[in-house]
Design an enzyme around this catalytic site. Structure first.
Site, mmCIF file in Angstrom:
data_model
loop_
_atom_site.group_PDB
_atom_site.id
_atom_site.type_symbol
_atom_site.label_atom_id
_atom_site.label_comp_id
_atom_site.label_asym_id
_atom_site.label_seq_id
_atom_site.Cartn_x
_atom_site.Cartn_y
_atom_site.Cartn_z
ATOM 1 N N ARG A 140 0.835 -1.136 -0.149
ATOM 2 C CA ARG A 140 0.132 -0.010 0.024
ATOM 3 C C ARG A 140 0.907 1.262 0.112
ATOM 4 N NH1 ARG A 140 -5.308 1.132 1.769
ATOM 5 N NH2 ARG A 140 -5.732 3.193 2.434
ATOM 6 N N HIS B 242 24.956 -17.202 7.411
ATOM 7 C CA HIS B 242 25.840 -16.400 7.179
ATOM 8 C C HIS B 242 25.423 -15.562 5.863
ATOM 9 C CE1 HIS B 242 28.910 -13.204 6.471
ATOM 10 N NE2 HIS B 242 29.407 -13.395 7.722
ATOM 11 N N THR C 22 36.148 -8.385 3.318
ATOM 12 C CA THR C 22 35.357 -8.591 4.694
ATOM 13 C C THR C 22 33.942 -8.440 4.097
ATOM 14 O OG1 THR C 22 34.926 -8.629 7.041
ATOM 15 C CG2 THR C 22 35.394 -6.740 6.071
ATOM 16 N N SER C 23 32.880 -8.878 4.780
ATOM 17 C CA SER C 23 31.518 -8.856 4.398
ATOM 18 C C SER C 23 31.019 -7.215 4.421
ATOM 19 C CB SER C 23 30.597 -9.827 5.280
ATOM 20 O OG SER C 23 30.840 -11.166 5.463
ATOM 21 N N THR D 132 -3.641 31.845 16.526
ATOM 22 C CA THR D 132 -2.529 31.386 17.266
ATOM 23 C C THR D 132 -3.229 30.851 18.448
ATOM 24 O OG1 THR D 132 -2.857 33.475 18.420
ATOM 25 C CG2 THR D 132 -1.042 33.316 16.456
ATOM 26 N N HIS D 133 -2.953 29.794 18.988
ATOM 27 C CA HIS D 133 -3.395 28.846 19.945
ATOM 28 C C HIS D 133 -4.867 28.449 19.460
ATOM 29 C CE1 HIS D 133 -0.308 30.275 22.815
ATOM 30 N NE2 HIS D 133 -0.629 31.195 22.401
ATOM 31 N N GLN E 122 35.568 -1.645 10.646
ATOM 32 C CA GLN E 122 35.104 -2.760 9.533
ATOM 33 C C GLN E 122 33.656 -2.443 8.968
ATOM 34 O OE1 GLN E 122 35.494 -6.521 10.758
ATOM 35 N NE2 GLN E 122 33.789 -7.514 10.034
ATOM 36 N N SER F 120 -18.713 5.231 5.316
ATOM 37 C CA SER F 120 -19.670 3.946 5.165
ATOM 38 C C SER F 120 -21.091 4.147 5.541
ATOM 39 C CB SER F 120 -18.907 2.632 5.735
ATOM 40 O OG SER F 120 -18.995 2.871 6.982
ATOM 41 N N LYS G 220 -20.500 12.855 4.523
ATOM 42 C CA LYS G 220 -18.729 13.089 5.059
ATOM 43 C C LYS G 220 -18.062 13.269 3.806
ATOM 44 C CE LYS G 220 -17.665 12.895 8.685
ATOM 45 N NZ LYS G 220 -17.515 11.829 9.584
ATOM 46 N N ARG G 221 -16.958 14.298 4.080
ATOM 47 C CA ARG G 221 -15.894 14.392 3.070
ATOM 48 C C ARG G 221 -14.550 14.594 3.976
ATOM 49 N NH1 ARG G 221 -16.948 17.567 -2.393
ATOM 50 N NH2 ARG G 221 -18.558 16.351 -3.341
ATOM 51 N N GLU H 158 -4.912 12.867 7.109
ATOM 52 C CA GLU H 158 -4.763 12.039 8.424
ATOM 53 C C GLU H 158 -3.890 10.948 8.214
ATOM 54 O OE1 GLU H 158 -9.214 12.902 10.268
ATOM 55 O OE2 GLU H 158 -8.880 10.962 8.992
ATOM 56 N N SER I 2 20.336 -5.466 11.759
ATOM 57 C CA SER I 2 18.691 -5.972 11.879
ATOM 58 C C SER I 2 17.850 -4.898 11.506
ATOM 59 C CB SER I 2 18.282 -6.792 12.995
ATOM 60 O OG SER I 2 18.901 -6.258 14.191
ATOM 61 N N GLU J 49 18.489 -1.940 10.229
ATOM 62 C CA GLU J 49 18.620 -1.361 8.704
ATOM 63 C C GLU J 49 17.980 -2.140 7.863
ATOM 64 O OE1 GLU J 49 22.880 0.956 9.846
ATOM 65 O OE2 GLU J 49 22.903 -0.716 8.269
ATOM 66 N N ARG J 50 17.884 -3.398 7.888
ATOM 67 C CA ARG J 50 17.143 -4.411 7.249
ATOM 68 C C ARG J 50 15.429 -3.834 6.785
ATOM 69 N NH1 ARG J 50 19.954 -9.142 5.708
ATOM 70 N NH2 ARG J 50 21.953 -9.289 6.784
#
Length: 434
Positions: free
Chosen positions: A4, A72, A98-99, A145-146, A216, A267, A272-273, A279, A311, A313-314
């Site tokens: 989505r 690995h 290295t990896s 304001t406020h 590394q 529904s 309603k609009r 949101e 993990s 970042e994946r």
């Protein structure tokens, strides 16, 4: 990320096929660079390139199956690539690396491409906001304001300020792109113990990256900067959408999201609009801020490397890029298509406020006529409260107040909407830099 919220062009950057494809390109470039410095036989490097496997669904499946044995991912990947190329040439794949040399460099290349897509989207977003700002600069609306009536402003001023903030997001993203467009092929703890720095320079140049000193792993403050750029985009969109949600409330009715033929707002209630897109975008901005928190926590790693960041970042890096892309594209359409009810806005500003939005102008006029500021303030405050309580025009009450020593001309000037908005060209001038 669920489909989505996944724009296909951005999602394509983060597939397993794309990921393994970049890993393979790093490996092949490294092998060729090793040959250029005399470490790998040139004919073997050429064979590796010629016999390199096609990274397709079959290849991905083979790597994932191999990972069940190796536990690995990079080791599994290297095993499959070497097997497809064959010995002896295939044995030079991953030679001296290295990896993280492969994974981090490929990830940075991916994030650089993601940033390029986002920068195009930001260009469109800024342009849409600027266009509406110019169009709506003369259209008055109540400044609040406020949440309370304050003084007159214009819809154009709102859009101009959003455009200027989106432009700052663009500059932040450009900086983040520069920070993340880096690579490293310097070995296990970054000391080039088994690889020539010339290899790193050659591989990075081919990928459009800048080689940087590293342990590394590449320092994660760079990735955090990318997360911040995405979160900042979300915050700007949320600022715009929060305002739209307020202006769309039934009591105000000053703005309205575009509503397509056949669309249903509820529904159960056909009238309603609802501002559903605004949101939705506000909600997604929360996720983008959450990814930033996770990215900042990834900065501190043990010694020269641990994988506590991996993990996170994946999940978080693809999701942040996808959501920032989705949010920008939807926000651009929303800004372009937002329906402005100028008559309703003017009515709220004048009749709806009983003229109280001009209270400061009256205050200043009284001070100019000789009243002390405190005397003038208390007179205006008293008459303003009476206007609100009695639902009568503020000016009518002022005219009946014997303490208000102002001529009709002075009152005309104090209640002059054009005078209050005479400097809105300042917003237009600021847009000239975009």
């Amino acid at each position: 990320m669920i489909p989505r919220y996944s724009p296909p062009d951005m999602a394509a950057l983060f597939t397993d096929t794309a990921r393994f494809g970049l890993w393979l390109e790093v490996e092949l470039l490294a092998t060729e660079a090793q040959a250029s410095v005399g470490v790998v036989p040139a004919e073997d490097a050429a064979t590796c390139r010629a016999k390199a496997p096609t990274v397709d669904e079959v290849f991905v499946t083979d790597v994932l199956e191999r990972e069940k044995i190796t536990d690995h991912d990079v080791a599994a990947f290297v095993d499959v690539v070497q097997e497809r190329i064959g010995a002896p040439a295939g044995s030079y794949i991953h030679y001296g690396l290295t990896s993280s040399d492969v994974v981090d460099t490929a990830l940075c290349a991916t994030l650089t491409r993601a940033a390029d897509l986002l920068l195009i989207d930001l260009d469109h977003f800024v342009a849409a906001l600027k266009q509406r700002a110019v169009e709506l600069m003369p259209v008055p609306v109540t400044g609040r304001t406020h949440g309370m009536h304050a003084e007159p402003t214009t819809f154009g001023a709102k859009f101009a300020l959003w455009a200027l903030q989106a432009d700052r997001d663009r500059r932040r993203l450009r900086a983040a792109r520069g920070a993340i467009a880096v690579g490293k092929l310097s070995g296990a703890v970054g000391t080039y113990s088994n690889i020539d720095p010339a290899v790193e320079a050659q591989v990075c140049a081919a990928l459009g990256l800048t080689p940087v000193p590293a342990t590394q792993v590449i320092a994660r403050d760079r990735h955090a900067e990318f997360f911040y750029a995405c979160a900042s985009i979300g915050a700007t969109v949320e600022l715009m959408c929060t305002e739209i949600r307020h202006l769309a409330r039934s009591e105000l009715g000053e703005a309205e999201e575009p509503f397509r033929a056949g669309q249903k707002g509820s529904s159960a209630m056909p009238h309603k609009r609802n501002p559903i897109l605004s949101e939705r975008l506000c909600g997604l901005a929360r996720l983008l801020r959450g990814y930033l928190g996770a990215g900042l926590e990834d900065v501190a790693l043990w010694h020269e490397r641990d994988i506590s960041h991996s993990s996170v970042e994946r999940v978080a890096l693809p999701d942040a890029a996808l959501l920032a892309c989705y949010v920008l594209r939807k926000a651009t359409g929303l800004a372009s298509g937002l329906v402005i009810h100028a008559d309703r806005a003017l009515d709220n500003l004048t009749t709806g406020s009983y003229g109280l939005v001009f209270s400061q102008s009256v205050l200043l006029a009284l001070v100019s006529s000789g009243r002390t500021r405190d005397e003038a303030y208390r007179i205006v405050q008293r008459d303003a409260r009476a206007a609100w309580d009695e639902r009568r025009p503020f000016r009518e009450i002022l005219e009946a107040d014997p303490e208000v020593t102002m001529t009709a001309g002075q009152l005309d000037d104090a209640f002059d909407l054009a005078r209050a908005l005479r400097h809105t060209e300042r917003f237009a001038e600021a847009l000239g830099v975009l």
